[in-house]
Write a protein that holds these residues in place. Sequence first.
Motif, PDB file in Angstrom:
ATOM      1  N   LYS A  20       0.832  -1.204   0.000  1.00  0.00           N
ATOM      2  CA  LYS A  20       0.000   0.000   0.000  1.00  0.00           C
ATOM      3  C   LYS A  20       0.868   1.255   0.000  1.00  0.00           C
ATOM      4  CE  LYS A  20      -3.875  -2.141   2.303  1.00  0.00           C
ATOM      5  NZ  LYS A  20      -4.682  -2.253   3.512  1.00  0.00           N
ATOM      6  N   TYR A  23       2.328   1.728  -3.381  1.00  0.00           N
ATOM      7  CA  TYR A  23       1.286   2.209  -4.295  1.00  0.00           C
ATOM      8  C   TYR A  23       1.041   3.697  -4.095  1.00  0.00           C
ATOM      9  CZ  TYR A  23      -3.282   3.329  -6.055  1.00  0.00           C
ATOM     10  OH  TYR A  23      -4.313   3.963  -6.695  1.00  0.00           O
ATOM     11  N   ARG A  24       0.913   4.074  -2.845  1.00  0.00           N
ATOM     12  CA  ARG A  24       0.633   5.476  -2.532  1.00  0.00           C
ATOM     13  C   ARG A  24       1.746   6.390  -3.055  1.00  0.00           C
ATOM     14  NH1 ARG A  24      -3.294   7.440   0.590  1.00  0.00           N
ATOM     15  NH2 ARG A  24      -4.228   6.566  -1.240  1.00  0.00           N
ATOM     16  N   TYR A  55      -1.721  -2.795  -8.515  1.00  0.00           N
ATOM     17  CA  TYR A  55      -2.200  -2.882  -7.135  1.00  0.00           C
ATOM     18  C   TYR A  55      -3.435  -3.776  -7.050  1.00  0.00           C
ATOM     19  CZ  TYR A  55      -4.026  -1.626  -2.610  1.00  0.00           C
ATOM     20  OH  TYR A  55      -4.513  -1.693  -1.337  1.00  0.00           O
ATOM     21  N   VAL A  59      -3.903  -7.340  -4.971  1.00  0.00           N
ATOM     22  CA  VAL A  59      -4.980  -7.530  -3.991  1.00  0.00           C
ATOM     23  C   VAL A  59      -5.814  -8.741  -4.357  1.00  0.00           C
ATOM     24  CG1 VAL A  59      -7.151  -6.564  -3.167  1.00  0.00           C
ATOM     25  CG2 VAL A  59      -5.120  -5.143  -3.228  1.00  0.00           C
ATOM     26  N   TRP A 169     -10.606 -15.017  11.116  1.00  0.00           N
ATOM     27  CA  TRP A 169      -9.711 -14.114  10.402  1.00  0.00           C
ATOM     28  C   TRP A 169      -9.694 -12.754  11.099  1.00  0.00           C
ATOM     29  CZ3 TRP A 169     -10.847  -9.432   8.086  1.00  0.00           C
ATOM     30  CH2 TRP A 169      -9.837  -8.891   7.271  1.00  0.00           C
ATOM     31  N   TYR A 170     -10.866 -12.294  11.457  1.00  0.00           N
ATOM     32  CA  TYR A 170     -11.000 -10.978  12.080  1.00  0.00           C
ATOM     33  C   TYR A 170     -10.259 -10.926  13.408  1.00  0.00           C
ATOM     34  CZ  TYR A 170     -13.389  -6.964  14.154  1.00  0.00           C
ATOM     35  OH  TYR A 170     -13.688  -5.784  14.752  1.00  0.00           O
ATOM     36  N   PHE A 179      -4.814  -5.526  19.180  1.00  0.00           N
ATOM     37  CA  PHE A 179      -6.082  -5.218  19.849  1.00  0.00           C
ATOM     38  C   PHE A 179      -6.660  -6.453  20.505  1.00  0.00           C
ATOM     39  CE2 PHE A 179      -6.074  -2.107  16.285  1.00  0.00           C
ATOM     40  CZ  PHE A 179      -5.745  -1.040  17.075  1.00  0.00           C
TER      41      PHE A 179
ATOM     42  N   ARG B 186     -18.860  -2.124  -0.134  1.00  0.00           N
ATOM     43  CA  ARG B 186     -18.915  -3.337   0.666  1.00  0.00           C
ATOM     44  C   ARG B 186     -18.677  -3.000   2.138  1.00  0.00           C
ATOM     45  NH1 ARG B 186     -14.967  -7.658   0.182  1.00  0.00           N
ATOM     46  NH2 ARG B 186     -13.939  -6.392  -1.382  1.00  0.00           N
ATOM     47  N   GLU B 263     -16.351  -8.912   7.647  1.00  0.00           N
ATOM     48  CA  GLU B 263     -16.543  -8.599   6.228  1.00  0.00           C
ATOM     49  C   GLU B 263     -16.181  -7.150   5.943  1.00  0.00           C
ATOM     50  OE1 GLU B 263     -17.083 -10.619   3.757  1.00  0.00           O
ATOM     51  OE2 GLU B 263     -17.159 -12.294   5.154  1.00  0.00           O
ATOM     52  N   CYS B 265     -14.010  -5.357   7.544  1.00  0.00           N
ATOM     53  CA  CYS B 265     -12.556  -5.206   7.595  1.00  0.00           C
ATOM     54  C   CYS B 265     -11.878  -5.809   6.377  1.00  0.00           C
ATOM     55  CB  CYS B 265     -12.003  -5.857   8.855  1.00  0.00           C
ATOM     56  SG  CYS B 265     -12.370  -4.893  10.300  1.00  0.00           S
ATOM     57  N   ARG B 266     -12.429  -6.905   5.882  1.00  0.00           N
ATOM     58  CA  ARG B 266     -11.877  -7.496   4.666  1.00  0.00           C
ATOM     59  C   ARG B 266     -11.878  -6.464   3.543  1.00  0.00           C
ATOM     60  NH1 ARG B 266     -11.272 -13.231   4.080  1.00  0.00           N
ATOM     61  NH2 ARG B 266     -12.490 -14.256   5.678  1.00  0.00           N
ATOM     62  N   PHE B 268     -11.990  -3.268   3.940  1.00  0.00           N
ATOM     63  CA  PHE B 268     -11.089  -2.166   4.311  1.00  0.00           C
ATOM     64  C   PHE B 268      -9.650  -2.498   3.943  1.00  0.00           C
ATOM     65  CE2 PHE B 268      -8.109  -0.460   7.460  1.00  0.00           C
ATOM     66  CZ  PHE B 268      -8.226   0.885   7.167  1.00  0.00           C
ATOM     67  N   GLU B 269      -9.256  -3.732   4.177  1.00  0.00           N
ATOM     68  CA  GLU B 269      -7.862  -4.108   3.930  1.00  0.00           C
ATOM     69  C   GLU B 269      -7.500  -4.076   2.447  1.00  0.00           C
ATOM     70  OE1 GLU B 269      -5.726  -4.247   6.184  1.00  0.00           O
ATOM     71  OE2 GLU B 269      -6.939  -4.439   7.986  1.00  0.00           O
ATOM     72  N   VAL B 270      -8.502  -4.042   1.595  1.00  0.00           N
ATOM     73  CA  VAL B 270      -8.252  -3.937   0.163  1.00  0.00           C
ATOM     74  C   VAL B 270      -7.811  -2.524  -0.215  1.00  0.00           C
ATOM     75  CG1 VAL B 270      -9.441  -3.934  -2.063  1.00  0.00           C
ATOM     76  CG2 VAL B 270      -9.798  -5.813  -0.477  1.00  0.00           C
ATOM     77  N   LEU B 271      -8.307  -1.556   0.523  1.00  0.00           N
ATOM     78  CA  LEU B 271      -8.067  -0.156   0.170  1.00  0.00           C
ATOM     79  C   LEU B 271      -6.638   0.264   0.524  1.00  0.00           C
ATOM     80  CD1 LEU B 271     -11.383   1.271   1.618  1.00  0.00           C
ATOM     81  CD2 LEU B 271     -10.842   0.941  -0.785  1.00  0.00           C
ATOM     82  N   PRO B 272      -6.008   1.041  -0.355  1.00  0.00           N
ATOM     83  CA  PRO B 272      -4.652   1.488  -0.049  1.00  0.00           C
ATOM     84  C   PRO B 272      -4.633   2.675   0.908  1.00  0.00           C
ATOM     85  CG  PRO B 272      -5.303   2.302  -2.191  1.00  0.00           C
ATOM     86  CD  PRO B 272      -6.463   1.512  -1.675  1.00  0.00           C
ATOM     87  N   VAL B 273      -5.024   2.426   2.125  1.00  0.00           N
ATOM     88  CA  VAL B 273      -5.030   3.493   3.123  1.00  0.00           C
ATOM     89  C   VAL B 273      -3.696   3.447   3.853  1.00  0.00           C
ATOM     90  CG1 VAL B 273      -6.112   4.340   5.220  1.00  0.00           C
ATOM     91  CG2 VAL B 273      -7.504   3.347   3.422  1.00  0.00           C
ATOM     92  N   ARG B 281      -7.747   1.399  12.047  1.00  0.00           N
ATOM     93  CA  ARG B 281      -7.757   0.003  12.506  1.00  0.00           C
ATOM     94  C   ARG B 281      -8.163  -0.077  13.964  1.00  0.00           C
ATOM     95  NH1 ARG B 281      -2.693  -1.748   9.242  1.00  0.00           N
ATOM     96  NH2 ARG B 281      -3.712  -2.538   7.373  1.00  0.00           N
ATOM     97  N   LEU B 284     -11.872  -0.075  13.747  1.00  0.00           N
ATOM     98  CA  LEU B 284     -12.500  -1.247  13.142  1.00  0.00           C
ATOM     99  C   LEU B 284     -12.266  -2.537  13.930  1.00  0.00           C
ATOM    100  CD1 LEU B 284     -11.791  -0.579   9.390  1.00  0.00           C
ATOM    101  CD2 LEU B 284     -14.012  -0.673  10.489  1.00  0.00           C
TER     102      LEU B 284
END
Lengths: 215, 308
Positions: A20, A23-24, A55, A59, A169-170, A179, B186, B263, B265-266, B268-273, B281, B284
Amino acid sequence: MSDPYQVLGVDRNASMDDIKKAYRKLSRVYHPDANINNPNKAEAEEKFKKVQEAYQQIVYEREHPYAGTGGGFGGFGGFGTAQGEDDQESVELRAAANYINNRHFKEAMHVLEHISVKNGQWYYLHALANAGLGNNLTAEEDVKKAMQLEPDNWQYRQLYQMLQGGGNWYEAMGNGYGFGGGRGVQTNCCWDIILMNIFCNCCCNPYGCFVCRPC
Amino acid sequence: MVGYVSVNVEELKIKEYREYKRWYCGLCRQMAESGGTLTRLALSYDMVFLYLLLSSLYDEKVTGVWGFCPLHPVRRRLMYETKAGRYVSDMGILLAYYDRKDDWEDEKEFQGFLVSAALKKQAGRAAEAYPEKYRAVKKYLKKLHTLEKSRGSKKAGLDLAAGYTGEMLAEIFVYQKDLWEEPLRRMGFYLGKFIYLMDAWEDIEKDVKNGNYNPFFRIYMEKAGKYHNYYSMDGMKKEKAYQEGKKEFDAYAMRILEKMAAECCRAFEVLPVVEHVEILRNILYSGIWAHHEKVKCRDIEGKKVRYE
């Protein structure tokens, strides 16, 4: 197509966060807004598109590690087409499967609603359509029924595990970011509430001040 | 429905906490700028989250403004403003207005009246500026309203009721039509479902008592609520059975909520933040549960049961 990792200039094993960041960095350089006065504007735009594509590809590959082997929805392969049965029901089921493969979940749902005989495959397709529409809870119920009807089917089990896996996963992700304790019962609730209140007041939350809801 | 998507302050660094405050104040200020100081009533943690997310995702130019806050007039504070702020503040106004208007019209809730009266003019302006979003908000709130009024037909599962809020928020999350539209949609969808179900979980006992619609009703009755109707059962025994059942119900609801968060967060993790990803995070993966914990603690303390 060129290697997406090369386009971004990162290692194949780089973490998602590093990708990321890369990419940025590149998108800032090549962004159309940053190149308005650039004589090589077209070139920059071309490059910008390439970076975006790279990118997205990374993904996608990381989200679907099995993709490319079977095609179809989420890499689940075909839906056991044509086994000599050509009755009305299986034709309709195949139509629904096709809709799902093309991500037309509403249409798939519509077709499925009209089938009266509900076998394991029906529930499986219903689950896929529901998952595609975002009804993840109903999808889980469906696939459970499919598994009850045909306990030996590995496809159903795989989908079930995928739908179930979200919570694990979460939790793992949350723990990874430190966390872990956030959701267990904290030792001193009073402090939490007091801190929350202080926090609310600090940053001038109007709900905290005169419309006290829900804080 | 307001305010679940906040930070878990305890897990934040001081630095991040200060940053978060600046974003919070920035959005508040932009709201006030768009329509007078009372517009600030539309501010919520959810919208601050969206503001931070969009500003960070689209790498927007941040302007730091030093200003006074009418509620804390002693010291000047730094506030962050970006272009996305204007969009988010309008969305906040739309959501707050139509949501509270319903509260007022149905339940004669005074807060609802206050907020909707204060925001009326601004909501009209926001609706004009973003007709698409306005239509979506109206449509899904209306659908939800009909469902709740009809006490939910037998068929209406959790997905259906929560889906309306989900789709509404999905529409709100889409800032621009581009590459990130799909993951943002999503994210909004599952976050909306999360918020709706969290709200329902929190209110279940109240709703059962008052006979209001609640999507968890059937499961709650199955697991815990039925004991209230066992008149022949001994009091102590009944209470104990109820507590056990309630625990089971809470675990069930928790699992569902976790799925929604997962779901979200999944996506969210795709986005290049990259910027402020720690704060996002924190929200979330931890902050969205802060309220949940608070409610659980309240329940426990209220009943003077020690939690082990």
